[in-house]
Design a protein around this motif. Structure first.
Motif, PDB file in Angstrom:
ATOM      1  N   ALA A 134     -11.299 -15.831   4.882  1.00  0.00           N
ATOM      2  CA  ALA A 134      -9.847 -15.974   4.990  1.00  0.00           C
ATOM      3  C   ALA A 134      -9.282 -16.056   3.579  1.00  0.00           C
ATOM      4  N   VAL A 135      -8.036 -15.631   3.415  1.00  0.00           N
ATOM      5  CA  VAL A 135      -7.379 -15.616   2.105  1.00  0.00           C
ATOM      6  C   VAL A 135      -6.087 -16.409   2.191  1.00  0.00           C
ATOM      7  N   ASP A 136      -5.794 -17.214   1.152  1.00  0.00           N
ATOM      8  CA  ASP A 136      -4.513 -17.924   1.148  1.00  0.00           C
ATOM      9  C   ASP A 136      -3.475 -17.134   0.358  1.00  0.00           C
ATOM     10  N   ALA A 137      -2.247 -17.624   0.365  1.00  0.00           N
ATOM     11  CA  ALA A 137      -1.134 -16.891  -0.246  1.00  0.00           C
ATOM     12  C   ALA A 137      -1.265 -16.786  -1.760  1.00  0.00           C
ATOM     13  N   GLU A 138      -2.085 -17.657  -2.370  1.00  0.00           N
ATOM     14  CA  GLU A 138      -2.305 -17.608  -3.810  1.00  0.00           C
ATOM     15  C   GLU A 138      -3.422 -16.644  -4.185  1.00  0.00           C
ATOM     16  N   GLY A 139      -4.098 -16.091  -3.187  1.00  0.00           N
ATOM     17  CA  GLY A 139      -5.171 -15.137  -3.455  1.00  0.00           C
ATOM     18  C   GLY A 139      -6.560 -15.724  -3.450  1.00  0.00           C
ATOM     19  N   ASN A 140      -6.687 -17.018  -3.145  1.00  0.00           N
ATOM     20  CA  ASN A 140      -8.008 -17.635  -3.076  1.00  0.00           C
ATOM     21  C   ASN A 140      -8.736 -17.205  -1.813  1.00  0.00           C
ATOM     22  N   LEU A 141     -10.059 -17.086  -1.916  1.00  0.00           N
ATOM     23  CA  LEU A 141     -10.885 -16.648  -0.797  1.00  0.00           C
ATOM     24  C   LEU A 141     -11.661 -17.835  -0.233  1.00  0.00           C
ATOM     25  N   TYR A 142     -11.616 -17.986   1.112  1.00  0.00           N
ATOM     26  CA  TYR A 142     -12.317 -19.063   1.807  1.00  0.00           C
ATOM     27  C   TYR A 142     -13.467 -18.431   2.588  1.00  0.00           C
ATOM     28  N   VAL A 143     -14.661 -18.982   2.426  1.00  0.00           N
ATOM     29  CA  VAL A 143     -15.876 -18.368   2.955  1.00  0.00           C
ATOM     30  C   VAL A 143     -16.598 -19.333   3.885  1.00  0.00           C
ATOM     31  N   ALA A 144     -16.793 -18.933   5.141  1.00  0.00           N
ATOM     32  CA  ALA A 144     -17.605 -19.712   6.074  1.00  0.00           C
ATOM     33  C   ALA A 144     -19.066 -19.442   5.736  1.00  0.00           C
ATOM     34  N   HIS A 145     -19.751 -20.444   5.181  1.00  0.00           N
ATOM     35  CA  HIS A 145     -21.124 -20.270   4.710  1.00  0.00           C
ATOM     36  C   HIS A 145     -22.083 -20.669   5.825  1.00  0.00           C
ATOM     37  N   PHE A 146     -22.623 -19.662   6.475  1.00  0.00           N
ATOM     38  CA  PHE A 146     -23.459 -19.871   7.659  1.00  0.00           C
ATOM     39  C   PHE A 146     -24.772 -20.570   7.313  1.00  0.00           C
ATOM     40  N   GLN A 147     -25.131 -21.536   8.115  1.00  0.00           N
ATOM     41  CA  GLN A 147     -26.319 -22.378   8.004  1.00  0.00           C
ATOM     42  C   GLN A 147     -26.234 -23.356   6.837  1.00  0.00           C
ATOM     43  N   ALA A 148     -25.093 -23.371   6.146  1.00  0.00           N
ATOM     44  CA  ALA A 148     -24.873 -24.336   5.073  1.00  0.00           C
ATOM     45  C   ALA A 148     -23.925 -25.444   5.509  1.00  0.00           C
ATOM     46  N   GLY A 149     -23.208 -25.225   6.622  1.00  0.00           N
ATOM     47  CA  GLY A 149     -22.286 -26.249   7.113  1.00  0.00           C
ATOM     48  C   GLY A 149     -21.139 -26.524   6.176  1.00  0.00           C
ATOM     49  N   GLU A 150     -20.593 -25.476   5.576  1.00  0.00           N
ATOM     50  CA  GLU A 150     -19.529 -25.690   4.598  1.00  0.00           C
ATOM     51  C   GLU A 150     -18.638 -24.464   4.474  1.00  0.00           C
ATOM     52  N   VAL A 151     -17.469 -24.702   3.879  1.00  0.00           N
ATOM     53  CA  VAL A 151     -16.555 -23.624   3.494  1.00  0.00           C
ATOM     54  C   VAL A 151     -16.524 -23.607   1.970  1.00  0.00           C
ATOM     55  N   VAL A 152     -16.814 -22.452   1.387  1.00  0.00           N
ATOM     56  CA  VAL A 152     -16.757 -22.298  -0.066  1.00  0.00           C
ATOM     57  C   VAL A 152     -15.421 -21.654  -0.419  1.00  0.00           C
ATOM     58  N   VAL A 153     -14.757 -22.173  -1.447  1.00  0.00           N
ATOM     59  CA  VAL A 153     -13.458 -21.642  -1.865  1.00  0.00           C
ATOM     60  C   VAL A 153     -13.604 -21.028  -3.257  1.00  0.00           C
ATOM     61  N   VAL A 154     -13.149 -19.780  -3.388  1.00  0.00           N
ATOM     62  CA  VAL A 154     -13.303 -18.997  -4.618  1.00  0.00           C
ATOM     63  C   VAL A 154     -11.934 -18.464  -5.031  1.00  0.00           C
ATOM     64  N   ASP A 155     -11.622 -18.510  -6.330  1.00  0.00           N
ATOM     65  CA  ASP A 155     -10.322 -17.990  -6.756  1.00  0.00           C
ATOM     66  C   ASP A 155     -10.355 -16.465  -6.852  1.00  0.00           C
ATOM     67  N   ALA A 156      -9.215 -15.884  -7.215  1.00  0.00           N
ATOM     68  CA  ALA A 156      -9.086 -14.423  -7.221  1.00  0.00           C
ATOM     69  C   ALA A 156      -9.920 -13.752  -8.299  1.00  0.00           C
ATOM     70  N   ASN A 157     -10.470 -14.548  -9.225  1.00  0.00           N
ATOM     71  CA  ASN A 157     -11.341 -14.015 -10.263  1.00  0.00           C
ATOM     72  C   ASN A 157     -12.817 -14.279  -9.973  1.00  0.00           C
ATOM     73  N   GLY A 158     -13.115 -14.835  -8.800  1.00  0.00           N
ATOM     74  CA  GLY A 158     -14.498 -15.075  -8.414  1.00  0.00           C
ATOM     75  C   GLY A 158     -15.062 -16.409  -8.848  1.00  0.00           C
ATOM     76  N   PHE A 159     -14.222 -17.294  -9.420  1.00  0.00           N
ATOM     77  CA  PHE A 159     -14.694 -18.618  -9.827  1.00  0.00           C
ATOM     78  C   PHE A 159     -14.503 -19.613  -8.687  1.00  0.00           C
ATOM     79  N   LYS A 160     -15.486 -20.477  -8.483  1.00  0.00           N
ATOM     80  CA  LYS A 160     -15.465 -21.393  -7.351  1.00  0.00           C
ATOM     81  C   LYS A 160     -14.650 -22.651  -7.628  1.00  0.00           C
ATOM     82  N   TYR A 161     -13.851 -23.034  -6.627  1.00  0.00           N
ATOM     83  CA  TYR A 161     -13.228 -24.354  -6.629  1.00  0.00           C
ATOM     84  C   TYR A 161     -14.260 -25.404  -6.235  1.00  0.00           C
TER      85      TYR A 161
END
Length: 326
Positions: A250-277
């Motif tokens: 999923a993507v937010d209005a600021e361009g950040n990417l939200y990733v459902a990480h399967f078998q990790a039990g987490e959501v990873v958030v990455v900015d528009a340049n590929g750097f992780k929050y």
């Protein structure tokens, strides 16, 4: 001699002009930026300190494909039971189901109200909640049946990207992604040779298509069909550790990417340049099968498919408006 010399000069000027244009474009794309003095990001930029996970509902099967209709109703699918589902209160209810014929995995609303579904049996079809009609949209490419499909996303024009992972793996990267132009019935091959293309999303500016390369635990970025001319080519946008791989996106209005990480039990958030929050880890009593994501009214919703639960957490960012709600 003069004409040949003039032609040579003209060609030289043309080549230099093309080089200048290309260099200018590349400079704009790859222009250096100041190196940050501190950490680039922290997950506190995404979620409030007081934010807590809330369980929305519990169902059965293998729930994923979460998204919202115009009335704010949650819709889901379950490939193991062949069902299209919705949530009433805190109860998950079946809308349509036939496990002998259907294996719905991904779902997205068209702005005309139809729910488009990618099926594990190799079919893209629509379901009309108003009439109950199910209609095949695409089930072949180049005269051959499609392999099992997984996820899909509409672009701003109504064109549709969808993933075809079945039969591919890390050691056999034969997965493909297709694009169905608006109003057409024949899909175009968009990208191939992918190790299980799973989730898919479009960047906030519409220039990139993000593809979950599930079996290599990474996200690919590929210029979209409608991208402006640019030197940018397909590249690895983000890599992950642990779990198995990235599922829904999923993507937010600021361009950040939200990733459902399967078998990790987490959501990873990455900015528009590929750097992780950072990561938003599911609560201890949840499972680890994070499969799909959707934004709605200030919350990020997640399907967890080992326990078949829907969770939500309040976020600071507003989700990118999906085509189906435009």
């Amino acid at each position: 001699m003069r004409s040949k010399k003039g032609a040579l000069v003209w060609i030289l000027v043309l080549v230099l002009s093309l080089i200048t244009v290309t260099f200018t474009g590349a400079k704009a794309l790859y222009e250096t930026k100041p190196v940050p003095a501190k950490e680039r990001h922290d997950i506190s930029e995404i979620i409030h300190q007081s934010s807590k996970w809330e369980k929305v509902a519990t169902g059965s099967g293998f729930m994923e494909g979460i998204n919202f209709d115009r009335k704010g109703n949650i819709w889901l699918v379950s490939p193991t039971t062949g069902e299209i589902l919705t949530i009433k209160g805190d109860k998950v209810e079946k809308v349509l189901g036939d496990k002998d014929k259907l294996m719905p995995i991904g779902a997205k609303f068209h702005k005309d109200g139809r729910l488009f579904i990618t099926d594990g049996k190799g079919e893209l079809y629509s379901y009309n909640p108003a009439t109950g009609e199910r209609k095949t949209i695409v089930n072949s490419y180049d005269g051959k049946p499609l392999n099992g499909l997984n996820d899909l996303v509409f672009d701003e024009t109504g064109g549709l990207y969808f993933t075809e992972p079945m039969g591919s793996s890390a050691t056999h990267p034969t997965g493909r992604v297709f694009y169905l132009p608006p109003g057409k019935t024949e899909a175009i091959l968009f990208s191939e040779n992918i190790a299980y293309p799973n989730g898919i999303a479009i960047s906030a500016n519409g220039q990139r298509v993000y593809i979950s390369e599930f079996d290599k635990n990474q996200i690919l970025s590929v210029p979209s069909v409608n991208a402006a001319n640019s030197p940018e080519s397909p590249f690895i946008f983000a890599r992950f550790e642990g779990g198995i791989g990235p599922d829904g996106l999923a993507v937010d209005a600021e361009g950040n990417l939200y990733v459902a990480h399967f078998q990790a039990g987490e959501v990873v958030v990455v900015d528009a340049n590929g750097f992780k929050y950072g990561t938003i880890r599911l609560p201890e009593d949840a499972g680890t099968f994070a499969t799909n994501l959707a934004f709605h009214d200030g919350y990020l919703y997640v399907t967890e498919s080992s326990k078949n639960e829907v969770w939500r957490i309040q976020v600071k960012m507003k989700g990118l408006q999906p085509y189906g709600l435009n």
